[in-house]
Design a protein around this motif. Structure first.
Motif, short mmCIF file in Angstrom:
data_model
loop_
_atom_site.label_atom_id
_atom_site.label_comp_id
_atom_site.label_asym_id
_atom_site.label_seq_id
_atom_site.Cartn_x
_atom_site.Cartn_y
_atom_site.Cartn_z
N GLY A 141 -34.58 -25.48 122.17
CA GLY A 141 -33.75 -24.81 121.18
C GLY A 141 -32.48 -24.19 121.70
O GLY A 141 -31.68 -23.67 120.90
N ARG A 162 -31.84 -33.23 123.72
CA ARG A 162 -32.18 -33.47 122.32
C ARG A 162 -33.69 -33.54 122.12
O ARG A 162 -34.23 -33.05 121.11
N GLY A 165 -35.18 -30.32 121.44
CA GLY A 165 -34.72 -29.64 120.24
C GLY A 165 -33.50 -28.77 120.45
O GLY A 165 -33.26 -27.84 119.68
#
Length: 327
Positions: A141, A162, A165
């Protein structure tokens, strides 16, 4: 066997296709019949005389990654008997029809991966994984900035971030490469004109990034630091824009930044074995499930290594450039 030999430091013209004796695997080593080998910026630097091979590695045969088939095993080898498809990193010597590696440094190729795809993985994906997760402590994140997004390591870094996330922003010198990076999961791209990109990165990331995968260095450093959020980590992997830059220590202190440098080539055997474990246990399953995928630009014949080096130096490539050792 055939191998590409550096006749003397210089341009692509110093690369020669030669016949040399094939190596015998010593204790604990295997010999691999190379099917494909990756072409990396480090190879161009070695050819030019700026990046010598470590002790014990062929000084005149470049090549840091390979894919092929085990065709001989040395005494004491327990993991292989011959015929297995393998891939991995080496400190040099992969521009050849055969290469000798320690059995614990090589890894079985995941099912469904071609020789060319396998040879595209080790240097790019291990460098990116090590830089982002091990050196950069990337957490799911977080916000990531990838310089030279269209390079082999750049395309790998985009996919790894990616997969966790993360918000991924990339820089490149051309919009075309950025557009192609978006298909790999990059959220936004910035054309870095004159090394200036910080304002756009800060706006896109809503306050700055947490980790930077820096494959450029040089004049990018000032805007890289400006692009960082407090407590960000900058991992310097490549220096295509130069090895020197002015450092604003005040900004480093105010933001409590970490700047970490890393290379894969000169690491001791135990660290290279650990890298092979990452390739086997983490990247291999991701690749097998399609979470990440190698990006191949062009494949040259082994005998066309000069053309491959010229092409990589042109900055026109997107993803990996390979040599086919069977041609």
């Amino acid at each position: 066997m055939r191998a590409i030999v550096i006749r003397s430091p210089g341009g692509p013209e110093v690369l020669e296709l030669c016949d040399i004796p094939e190596p015998d695997p010593p204790y604990g080593h295997v010999r691999v019949r190379v099917q494909a080998a990756g072409v990396n910026r480090a190879d161009l630097m070695q050819r030019a005389g700026h990046y010598p091979a470590p002790p014990g590695v062929p000084s005149d045969i470049p090549g840091l990654e390979y894919a092929g088939t085990v065709d001989a095993v040395g005494p004491g080898v327990a993991r292989f008997s011959g015929g297995e498809r393998v891939y991995g990193l080496v400190a040099g010597g992969a521009y050849a029809e055969k290469i000798v590696v320690h059995e614990r440094e090589t890894v079985a190729v995941p099912e469904g991966l071609s020789d060319e795809e396998a040879a595209s993985v080790p240097e790019a994906f291990l460098t990116a994984l090590d830089a982002l997760l091990v050196r950069g402590h990337l957490a799911p994140g977080e916000r990531v900035l990838v310089h030279a997004a269209g390079s082999g390591v750049g395309t790998a870094g985009i996919q790894i971030a990616r997969a966790l996330g993360c918000l991924v922003i990339g820089t490149s010198r051309t919009e075309d490469k950025l557009e192609r990076c978006r298909s790999l999961g990059m959220d936004a791209g910035v054309v870095a004109e004159g090394g200036k990109f910080a304002d756009k990165v800060i706006a896109l990331s809503k306050g700055g990034v947490d980790v930077v995968l820096d494959l450029v260095g040089g004049a990018y450093l000032a805007d890289t630091i400006a692009s960082c959020a407090p407590r960000a980590r900058i991992v310097a992997v490549g220096l295509t824009a130069g090895a020197r830059a002015e450092l604003d220590l005040g900004a480093v202190l105010r933001k409590r930044l970490e700047i970490v440098g890393t290379v894969m080539r000169a690491r001791p055997l135990e660290e290279k074995i650990e890298a092979a474990r990452l390739l086997d246990k983490t990247l291999g399953p991701w690749i097998a499930r399609g979470v990440v995928k190698p990006v191949i630009d062009r494949v040259f014949a082994l005998g066309d290594a000069r053309d491959a080096h010229t092409y990589v130096a042109s900055n026109a490539s997107f993803g990996k450039v390979l040599l086919d050792a069977r041609r």
